[in-house]
Scaffold this motif. Structure first.
Motif, mmCIF file in Angstrom:
data_model
loop_
_atom_site.group_PDB
_atom_site.id
_atom_site.type_symbol
_atom_site.label_atom_id
_atom_site.label_comp_id
_atom_site.label_asym_id
_atom_site.label_seq_id
_atom_site.Cartn_x
_atom_site.Cartn_y
_atom_site.Cartn_z
ATOM 1 N N PRO A 226 0.823 -1.224 0.000
ATOM 2 C CA PRO A 226 0.000 0.000 0.000
ATOM 3 C C PRO A 226 0.848 1.260 0.000
ATOM 4 O O PRO A 226 0.760 2.108 0.875
ATOM 5 C CB PRO A 226 -0.804 -0.147 1.300
ATOM 6 N N SER A 227 1.695 1.390 -1.018
ATOM 7 C CA SER A 227 2.653 2.488 -1.114
ATOM 8 C C SER A 227 2.678 3.018 -2.541
ATOM 9 O O SER A 227 2.059 2.452 -3.445
ATOM 10 C CB SER A 227 4.055 1.990 -0.751
ATOM 11 N N ARG A 228 3.416 4.096 -2.738
ATOM 12 C CA ARG A 228 3.525 4.668 -4.084
ATOM 13 C C ARG A 228 4.164 3.664 -5.044
ATOM 14 O O ARG A 228 3.690 3.483 -6.171
ATOM 15 C CB ARG A 228 4.332 5.958 -4.026
ATOM 16 N N ALA A 229 5.217 3.001 -4.582
ATOM 17 C CA ALA A 229 5.861 1.983 -5.415
ATOM 18 C C ALA A 229 4.901 0.837 -5.695
ATOM 19 O O ALA A 229 4.879 0.277 -6.798
ATOM 20 C CB ALA A 229 7.119 1.456 -4.727
ATOM 21 N N GLY A 230 4.091 0.488 -4.708
ATOM 22 C CA GLY A 230 3.099 -0.553 -4.908
ATOM 23 C C GLY A 230 2.069 -0.159 -5.945
ATOM 24 O O GLY A 230 1.593 -0.997 -6.723
ATOM 25 N N GLY A 231 1.723 1.114 -5.983
ATOM 26 C CA GLY A 231 0.781 1.596 -6.986
ATOM 27 C C GLY A 231 1.335 1.478 -8.395
ATOM 28 O O GLY A 231 0.617 1.096 -9.329
ATOM 29 N N VAL A 232 2.615 1.808 -8.548
ATOM 30 C CA VAL A 232 3.265 1.662 -9.862
ATOM 31 C C VAL A 232 3.225 0.208 -10.303
ATOM 32 O O VAL A 232 2.871 -0.115 -11.448
ATOM 33 C CB VAL A 232 4.726 2.170 -9.818
ATOM 34 N N ALA A 233 3.570 -0.700 -9.380
ATOM 35 C CA ALA A 233 3.587 -2.126 -9.716
ATOM 36 C C ALA A 233 2.190 -2.629 -10.068
ATOM 37 O O ALA A 233 2.016 -3.424 -11.003
ATOM 38 C CB ALA A 233 4.143 -2.920 -8.528
ATOM 39 N N VAL A 255 -1.079 4.602 -2.996
ATOM 40 C CA VAL A 255 -1.198 3.737 -4.169
ATOM 41 C C VAL A 255 -1.692 4.545 -5.366
ATOM 42 O O VAL A 255 -1.180 4.398 -6.483
ATOM 43 C CB VAL A 255 -2.147 2.557 -3.884
ATOM 44 N N ALA A 256 -2.655 5.415 -5.145
ATOM 45 C CA ALA A 256 -3.211 6.225 -6.239
ATOM 46 C C ALA A 256 -2.144 7.112 -6.879
ATOM 47 O O ALA A 256 -2.086 7.241 -8.106
ATOM 48 C CB ALA A 256 -4.366 7.078 -5.724
ATOM 49 N N PHE A 257 -1.279 7.712 -6.055
ATOM 50 C CA PHE A 257 -0.199 8.536 -6.611
ATOM 51 C C PHE A 257 0.732 7.678 -7.465
ATOM 52 O O PHE A 257 1.193 8.094 -8.525
ATOM 53 C CB PHE A 257 0.593 9.206 -5.493
ATOM 54 N N GLY A 258 1.009 6.456 -6.998
ATOM 55 C CA GLY A 258 1.858 5.546 -7.774
ATOM 56 C C GLY A 258 1.200 5.134 -9.072
ATOM 57 O O GLY A 258 1.863 5.005 -10.113
#
Length: 349
Positions: A226-233, A255-258
């Motif tokens: 549940p992180s920015r990097a997780g959002g990218v993935a 997540v949304a920002f990612g």
């Protein structure tokens, strides 16, 4: 000159553990595994350390201070920084100070920092539990009468107060909004599946799709950190699907920002080519480009409410458990755009 007195710090260094772990061993706490306990006890015997239990009990009996502990599972998420600000607003005005610690989702680290806070005589604890936290991890706190308020996440069977968001209603509102804009393939991106928060939000997603007569496709549920990097993935995986989604409800704002970052990497514009909705409404959501549509839980407000609940229990002299579910609201901004022909462009890429 006589030999210097052996300290708990000496024991910790020799055993390769933390000071808090040594303290737990000395207190015969069930939170320490047997291998670590045996290693620490061996060092204690080797160095000739003598535990003055009477002095320790005296310290504990006199140690109730004007300190509130706050332990969170991911301080890199700005939600928790805002939560801590809200807590501080209330406890500071009541004459308390807060000790803030980050566990980074480690239950072992959580045990250590809570033990350390107890050594400093905290009057109460606000905890966003690490993944895998069980009721047994909070048993000694409950037994000692220290008030505890769990925020964001609940712990099944723990006899402590809790303050959580209406996760089901929040995600349901987001899905209904996207469906109302004409989206039919709506993804649910991010979050750890082994948490109650994820389950509640996912159920809200599925129920809303059914209510809107939209098919529920398992491939559109993509879990991740549940992180920015997780959002990218997560968006990378979603874009690999043969039938891509045209919109996503994200587990949280991070997540949304990612997801927005990942879309841009594919030359897709959030809010134009793909609709994105977050969950939390952190301060950055308003200033992001595009401004993030999100489910607002008011992080600072949640911190204030948690602190008020904790102080109520401290002042009452007893820790009667209360369970509070905070209402949420959908804040519509630019990132979800509108149903337009540009969604057809996405399906052709």
């Amino acid at each position: 000159m006589g030999k210097e007195r052996v300290t708990v710090i000496d024991i910790a260094h020799a055993a390769g553990v933390s000071k808090s772990t040594v303290s737990l061993v000395l207190q015969a706490s069930p939170l320490v595994n047997e291998v670590t306990r045996a290693k620490v006890n061996a060092v204690i015997r080797e160095l000739g350390y003598v535990y003055n239990r009477g002095a320790a009990n005296l310290r504990q009996s006199n140690s109730k201070s004007k300190i509130i502990g706050i332990v969170v599972n991911d301080l890199t998420n700005s939600f928790f920084a805002e939560l801590a600000v809200g807590v501080d607003m209330v406890v500071q005005s009541a004459g308390y100070v807060q000790f803030l610690a980050n566990t980074a989702e480690s239950v072992d680290r959580q045990r250590e920092v809570i033990a350390s806070m107890r050594e400093h005589g905290i009057s109460g604890l606000i905890l966003s539990p690490a993944r895998g936290t069980e009721a047994a991890d909070l048993k000694s706190l409950v037994a000692s009468g220290i008030p505890v308020v769990n925020v964001v996440r609940q712990v099944a069977g723990a006899k402590v107060s809790s303050l959580v968001s209406d996760n089901h209603a929040g995600v349901s509102a987001a899905v209904r909004h996207l469906a109302g804009l004409g989206h039919h393939r709506i993804a649910f991106l991010g979050g750890f599946p082994d948490t109650a928060v994820f389950s509640e939000r996912l159920q809200g997603y599925r129920d809303a799709l059914s209510d809107m007569d939209l098919a529920v496709h398992d491939e559109l549920v993509v879990s991740s950190a549940p992180s920015r990097a997780g959002g990218v993935a997560a968006i990378e995986r979603a874009l690999l699907l043969r039938e891509r989604p045209t919109a996503a409800v994200c587990f949280n704002d991070a997540v949304a920002f990612g997801v927005c970052d990942g879309l841009r990497a594919h030359r897709l514009d959030p809010g134009e080519d793909f609709a994105v909705i977050g969950f939390d409404d952190v301060i950055e959501a308003q200033t992001a480009v595009p401004a993030l549509t999100t489910v607002s839980v008011d992080p600072q407000g949640m911190g204030r409410r948690a602190a008020q609940l904790l102080l109520k229990q401290i002042n009452a002299g007893r820790a009667e458990a209360e369970a509070i579910v905070s209402s949420v609201r959908l804040v519509v901004r630019q990132s979800c755009g509108s149903a337009s022909d540009k969604r057809e462009r996405l399906s052709l890429l």
